[in-house]
Design an enzyme around this catalytic site. Structure first.
Site, PDB file in Angstrom:
ATOM      1  N   GLY A 206      -0.295   0.080  -0.940  1.00 40.47           N
ATOM      2  CA  GLY A 206       0.215  -0.463  -0.347  1.00 40.47           C
ATOM      3  C   GLY A 206       0.916  -1.987  -0.445  1.00 40.47           C
ATOM      4  O   GLY A 206       0.954  -2.913   0.503  1.00 40.47           O
TER       5      GLY A 206
ATOM      6  N   SER B  99       8.659   3.123  -2.720  1.00 34.87           N
ATOM      7  CA  SER B  99       7.172   3.266  -2.571  1.00 34.87           C
ATOM      8  C   SER B  99       6.928   4.208  -1.289  1.00 34.87           C
ATOM      9  O   SER B  99       7.381   4.058  -0.267  1.00 34.87           O
ATOM     10  CB  SER B  99       6.405   2.019  -2.525  1.00 34.87           C
ATOM     11  OG  SER B  99       5.027   2.520  -2.218  1.00 34.87           O
TER      12      SER B  99
END
Length: 336
Positions: free
Chosen positions: A114, A175
């Site tokens: 993250g 991502s």
């Protein structure tokens, strides 16, 4: 090298803890005479790409040295280029732990980090202190709490701060671990972002009197039609390169393996086939209009050659480096 013994010890630990311990040691020697401990000689095999001369075609993918803490120590291992980041405008802790998992039998990793990083200002300070003689790429992203609709502002903020220090800038819109991020890869959202990035690049070139190329990092989880659309957008907006690919949310090749059900992006050997196919499709569509930096599952010389045969001008390793250590760099560069 001692890496097989070191790996045996590290693989007894939680993956993120092993990473932290390794980087603590690398940080101690980076920029000091003790770099000889990790230094290895690799041949020079110059590749010209995006207007830059790379001393060899093998780079370190983003995600390993997120804050640029160990650039010199990693550079001593023989990489032609190193990509640091992903970095965001503001520091952020990333997702809750545990968030990194080994699939040892598959030679793969699943992560849902993250974009944990200490912010772009901290990265710039580390980059300024480094002495790496290769090309330094800086990978930029958006903060988790920035709405996707305002995401381009985060990219522009990072661009402005890293531009004077980057060999090239990588724009990470792929991502799977930042909610909504991958939507920036498609349609009007992509065109809007690329237009803003190109305009910023032109302005920064005029201000700094130097041109820093921009590459966009894409996901492997796209249809062929979506890939064609992305390729068209990159060409229309005069983007300098494309990085293919990021991690996959697919699990086809790792079904039944320990940790296969964990949420996050899968990297390493299970990604090799898919990422190579994406590169092949991109290469056919782009027809040499912009270069491809290939990554995803490279854990051997043959895997590296497959990426280049599919159309990659440069290649990057990450999971393969964790599983095989610095020797992989020498093995690939010596015979690529």
């Amino acid at each position: 090298m001692l890496y097989p013994l070191i790996k045996q010890a590290l693989f007894q630990l939680d993956p993120e803890r092993a990473h932290e311990l390794t980087f603590q040691q690398l940080k101690r020697i980076t920029g000091t005479p003790l770099e000889w401990l990790v230094r290895q000689s690799v041949p020079t095999k110059t590749v010209n790409c995006m207007g830059i001369a790379f001393k060899n075609p093998l780079g370190l993918a983003a995600g390993l040295d997120k804050d640029g803490d160990c650039i010199d120590a990693l550079g001593a291992m023989g990489f032609g280029f190193i990509e640091v980041g992903t970095v965001t405008p503001r520091a952020q802790p990333g997702n809750e732990k545990p968030r990194l998992f080994r699939l040892v039998k598959a030679g793969g990793l699943i992560n849902r980090m993250g974009f944990n990083n200490h912010g772009v200002d901290n990265l710039v300070e580390n980059v300024r202190k480094s002495h790496f003689g290769g090309v330094l790429g800086i990978n930029i992203g958006k903060n988790k709490d920035t709405p996707v609709e305002q995401g381009k502002d985060d990219y522009l903020t990072c661009m402005e701060k890293v531009y004077p220090y980057a060999g090239y800038i990588a724009v990470n819109i792929s991502s799977p671990n930042t909610p909504g991020l991958r939507t920036l890869q498609f349609g009007e959202a992509l065109d809007d972002l690329l237009l803003a990035i190109k305009n910023k690049q032109v302005a920064l070139q005029a201000y700094h009197h130097k041109y820093v190329p921009v590459a966009v990092k894409i996901a492997p989880d796209m249809t062929e039609a979506e890939l064609i659309q992305v390729a068209d957008s990159l060409v229309r907006h005069n983007i300098d390169g494309v990085i293919a690919t990021n991690t996959t949310t697919g699990r086809v090749l790792v079904q039944g393996m320990n940790h296969c059900g964990q949420t996050g992006g899968l990297s390493g050997r299970p990604l090799q086939l898919r990422s190579t196919e994406v590169i092949r499709q991109l290469s056919a569509e782009l027809q040499g209009k912009l270069p491809i930096i290939g990554g995803g599952g490279i854990d051997s010389l043959i895997a590296a050659r497959e990426k280049m045969a599919a159309g990659a001008s440069l290649i990057q390793i990450y999971s393969g480096f964790i599983f095989h250590g610095p020797r992989l760099i020498k093995d690939i560069v010596s015979d690529i």
